[in-house]
Write an enzyme that holds these catalytic residues in place. Structure first.
Site, mmCIF file in Angstrom:
data_model
loop_
_atom_site.group_PDB
_atom_site.id
_atom_site.type_symbol
_atom_site.label_atom_id
_atom_site.label_comp_id
_atom_site.label_asym_id
_atom_site.label_seq_id
_atom_site.Cartn_x
_atom_site.Cartn_y
_atom_site.Cartn_z
ATOM 1 N N TRP A 147 0.629 -1.721 0.332
ATOM 2 C CA TRP A 147 -0.029 -0.089 -0.331
ATOM 3 C C TRP A 147 0.631 1.415 0.712
ATOM 4 O O TRP A 147 0.297 2.192 -0.081
ATOM 5 C CB TRP A 147 -0.807 -0.010 1.223
ATOM 6 C CG TRP A 147 -0.103 -0.163 2.462
ATOM 7 C CD1 TRP A 147 -0.408 -1.611 3.317
ATOM 8 C CD2 TRP A 147 0.595 0.997 3.278
ATOM 9 N NE1 TRP A 147 0.383 -1.195 4.479
ATOM 10 C CE2 TRP A 147 0.924 0.059 4.112
ATOM 11 C CE3 TRP A 147 1.241 1.853 3.507
ATOM 12 C CZ2 TRP A 147 1.986 0.374 5.096
ATOM 13 C CZ3 TRP A 147 1.736 2.472 4.331
ATOM 14 C CH2 TRP A 147 2.423 2.105 5.545
ATOM 15 N N ASN A 148 1.866 0.829 0.116
ATOM 16 C CA ASN A 148 2.607 2.240 0.376
ATOM 17 C C ASN A 148 3.071 3.192 -0.832
ATOM 18 O O ASN A 148 2.902 4.344 -1.326
ATOM 19 C CB ASN A 148 3.805 2.448 1.109
ATOM 20 C CG ASN A 148 5.439 1.549 0.541
ATOM 21 O OD1 ASN A 148 4.808 0.484 -0.095
ATOM 22 N ND2 ASN A 148 6.493 0.961 0.927
ATOM 23 N N LYS A 171 -2.011 -8.021 -7.703
ATOM 24 C CA LYS A 171 -3.298 -8.035 -6.584
ATOM 25 C C LYS A 171 -3.171 -6.659 -5.822
ATOM 26 O O LYS A 171 -1.826 -6.958 -4.952
ATOM 27 C CB LYS A 171 -3.110 -9.856 -5.683
ATOM 28 C CG LYS A 171 -4.025 -9.508 -4.804
ATOM 29 C CD LYS A 171 -4.813 -8.872 -3.490
ATOM 30 C CE LYS A 171 -4.054 -9.113 -2.489
ATOM 31 N NZ LYS A 171 -4.123 -8.253 -1.149
ATOM 32 N N PRO A 172 -3.597 -6.044 -5.518
ATOM 33 C CA PRO A 172 -2.831 -4.757 -5.044
ATOM 34 C C PRO A 172 -3.284 -4.782 -3.224
ATOM 35 O O PRO A 172 -4.333 -5.623 -3.155
ATOM 36 C CB PRO A 172 -3.772 -3.584 -5.090
ATOM 37 C CG PRO A 172 -5.095 -4.194 -6.123
ATOM 38 C CD PRO A 172 -4.168 -5.406 -7.155
ATOM 39 N N ALA A 173 -2.815 -4.091 -2.829
ATOM 40 C CA ALA A 173 -3.247 -4.340 -0.782
ATOM 41 C C ALA A 173 -4.662 -3.844 -0.829
ATOM 42 O O ALA A 173 -4.959 -3.432 -1.029
ATOM 43 C CB ALA A 173 -1.914 -3.570 -0.830
ATOM 44 N N GLY A 224 6.742 -6.710 0.051
ATOM 45 C CA GLY A 224 5.861 -6.587 1.310
ATOM 46 C C GLY A 224 6.162 -6.999 2.301
ATOM 47 O O GLY A 224 7.754 -6.622 1.640
ATOM 48 N N SER A 225 6.123 -7.584 3.659
ATOM 49 C CA SER A 225 7.293 -7.281 5.057
ATOM 50 C C SER A 225 8.190 -8.255 5.174
ATOM 51 O O SER A 225 7.602 -8.962 4.056
ATOM 52 C CB SER A 225 6.236 -6.979 5.718
ATOM 53 O OG SER A 225 5.806 -8.790 5.666
ATOM 54 N N GLU A 246 11.099 -8.122 -2.597
ATOM 55 C CA GLU A 246 11.597 -6.552 -2.353
ATOM 56 C C GLU A 246 11.393 -6.843 -0.577
ATOM 57 O O GLU A 246 9.717 -6.309 -0.804
ATOM 58 C CB GLU A 246 11.064 -5.583 -3.595
ATOM 59 C CG GLU A 246 11.772 -4.745 -3.214
ATOM 60 C CD GLU A 246 11.320 -3.420 -2.423
ATOM 61 O OE1 GLU A 246 11.180 -3.479 -1.278
ATOM 62 O OE2 GLU A 246 10.716 -2.889 -3.268
ATOM 63 N N LEU A 247 11.435 -6.661 0.489
ATOM 64 C CA LEU A 247 11.259 -6.367 1.915
ATOM 65 C C LEU A 247 11.496 -5.746 2.254
ATOM 66 O O LEU A 247 11.538 -5.053 2.002
ATOM 67 C CB LEU A 247 11.337 -8.363 2.177
ATOM 68 C CG LEU A 247 11.435 -9.319 1.258
ATOM 69 C CD1 LEU A 247 11.110 -11.046 1.386
ATOM 70 C CD2 LEU A 247 9.386 -9.586 0.675
ATOM 71 N N CYS A 280 9.861 0.597 2.348
ATOM 72 C CA CYS A 280 11.014 -0.211 2.647
ATOM 73 C C CYS A 280 12.370 0.885 2.668
ATOM 74 O O CYS A 280 13.421 0.619 3.322
ATOM 75 C CB CYS A 280 10.963 -1.805 1.523
ATOM 76 S SG CYS A 280 9.609 -2.575 1.943
ATOM 77 N N GLU A 381 11.878 -3.230 11.653
ATOM 78 C CA GLU A 381 11.610 -2.190 10.747
ATOM 79 C C GLU A 381 10.521 -1.340 11.109
ATOM 80 O O GLU A 381 9.536 -1.486 11.365
ATOM 81 C CB GLU A 381 11.469 -2.629 9.799
ATOM 82 C CG GLU A 381 10.877 -1.372 7.917
ATOM 83 C CD GLU A 381 10.647 -1.470 6.973
ATOM 84 O OE1 GLU A 381 11.009 -1.956 5.906
ATOM 85 O OE2 GLU A 381 9.778 -3.072 7.431
#
Length: 477
Positions: A147-148, A171-173, A224-225, A246-247, A280, A381
């Protein structure tokens, strides 16, 4: 009430449940979208699979032309998309416009690389034989986006995937689907063939998991996370799918005693407070040489105090709200842990009060001095406008402490000394290092994390490798 986007048009889905999209500045609903499930994911993947052969058969140069043409259609509606992005994500309109522009630049970049797709050959491989190295697309790609930065992080996947000849189901947030749905409509109206780009809305545990596990999805591109990234990789491993991740990150910045302090402090402020610190790849730990630590802290505090916080639609706002109530609560717990363990507040560490601030998910830009090395803001984080600052005695200590993290996404150093800069560039354990530069990502350079920050590359021509298979062919006369 927005539908999903499948096979070139609106798709209502098979269930009746819907998800509310909230305005982070007010906490009030903006719109609703379907809570998609496995049947909806199957419909989207089937559309992408049906479109794949025709898209692959389209010459690569033509695929690039179509993507460039589609991006031009989106550019004509960039203002509309920026407004939508601010309403659902919370960022100021200026930052939303920058994000939409960045999304389009990435799509255009990969459209321009379409003519560079090539394989190879090995002459005289054997008596009367030569070898060929062919490249072919993977098939259907599942793109899962947080979502960011809903549009730029999608473009990082969509551009190379489409140019390489794949089709995509995104699949978006669940909290930021609206701009992505409109983007899909515009791209297809601009010339992308039906089924090449589809969008399914829903939650991660339901729609996201179904997309990762779908047998016709050949590759999963996830941002994401780190915890969710681990689960995604494990689920994809059941069918040996290709994966890029990409975390999370906890990027260090080092400011040496010979740095240009005006530029370094400005970069630290932008690197931490842009997008309300919800990135991130952002400055999240600051290590400053003793000789200039007090001056850097004072200058940063002055910058933080001048930042205008408010709703993203308000004139002159520089920092909007956090994206959700849950996100703010997590950040407050991390700050409370640091304060309980001896950190000093240089600025912020509280919610702004009164008026519009009582409605949305606002938090003041925050600077913390010398939290313990094992405080949560040091080892986790921090996804919000909080920057811990530590004094260091020199470069060796700074690099050692910078690397003392499970993450390895980005890093930065500010110095006028070439040896110091070269040493840091070589030894900092991160996928990106900026030397005397703001944290800007370039499409021309590969980007990917080390350690717990991810796997694979986005950006650069290298990204295309992660959306293609390599096949060897032997030809005998």
């Amino acid at each position: 009430m927005r539908p999903m986007f499948v096979d070139g048009g609106p798709y209502e889905g098979t269930g009746g449940d819907r998800l509310e999209v909230l305005d982070p500045a007010t906490g009030e609903p903006v719109d609703t979208v379907p809570a998609g499930g496995p049947a909806d994911v199957d419909a989207a993947v089937s559309a992408a699979a049906a479109a794949f052969e025709g898209w692959w058969a389209t010459p690569a140069a033509r695929r690039g032309e179509l993507l460039h043409q589609a991006a031009a259609t989106v550019r004509d509606r960039a203002g509309e998309l920026a407004g939508s992005l601010t309403r659902e994500q919370g960022k100021p309109l200026r930052e939303a416009r920058l994000e939409i522009e960045r999304c389009l630049e990435t799509l255009e970049h990969y459209a321009g690389l379409a003519k560079n797709l090539r394989g190879g050959s090995v002459p005289n491989l054997d008596d009367g034989a030569y070898g060929l190295v062919l490249r072919r697309p993977l098939g259907v790609v599942g793109a899962i986006v947080p979502w960011n930065f809903p549009t730029t992080l999608l473009a990082n996947k969509l551009g190379p995937a489409l140019v390489a000849g794949n089709t995509v189901v995104a699949k978006p947030a669940e909290t930021t689907p609206l701009t992505t749905l409109r983007l899909a409509e515009l791209l297809c109206a601009g010339g992308l063939p039906a089924g090449t780009f589809n969008v399914v809305t829903g939650t991660g545990p339901v729609a996201g998991d179904a997309l990762v596990r779908h047998p016709e999805v050949r590759k999963v591109a996830f941002t994401g996370s780190t915890p969710v990234g681990r689960r995604t990789m494990a689920a994809a491993a059941e069918q040996l799918k290709r994966v890029t991740l990409e975390l999370g990150g906890s990027d260090p910045m080092i400011i040496c005693d010979d740095a240009d302090l005006d530029r370094a402090v400005s970069a630290a402020s932008v690197g931490r407070f842009f997008n309300c610190g919800q990135a991130c790849l952002a400055t999240k730990r600051l290590f400053v040489f003793d000789a200039v630590a007090d001056e850097v802290a004072e200058r940063l505090a002055a910058k933080a105090a001048r930042l205008r916080v408010g709703p993203g639609t308000a004139e002159g706002v520089q920092m909007g709200p956090l994206h959700s109530q849950r996100q703010r609560a997590l950040l407050e717990d991390q700050v409370a842990d640091a304060l309980d363990r001896g950190a000093k507040v240089l600025h912020g560490a509280a919610r702004p009060q009164g008026g519009v601030f009582d409605r949305g998910f606002f938090y003041a830009p925050t600077l913390l001095l010398e939290p313990p090395a094992d405080a949560r803001v040091a080892v986790e984080e921090t996804f919000g406008p909080v920057l811990p600052i530590w004094r260091v005695g020199g470069l060796e200590e700074a690099i050692e402490r910078a690397n003392d993290s499970p993450f390895g996404l980005g890093s930065a150093i500010w110095t006028r000394d070439l040896h110091r800069a070269s040493l840091a560039a070589e030894r900092l354990e991160a996928g990106y290092t900026w030397v005397n530069s703001v944290n800007k990502v370039y499409d021309e350079l590969p980007f990917g994390g080390l350690k717990q920050s991810g796997y694979g590359k986005e950006h650069g021509i290298e990204a295309l490798d992660y959306y293609q298979e390599t096949k060897s062919v032997v030809v005998r006369h």
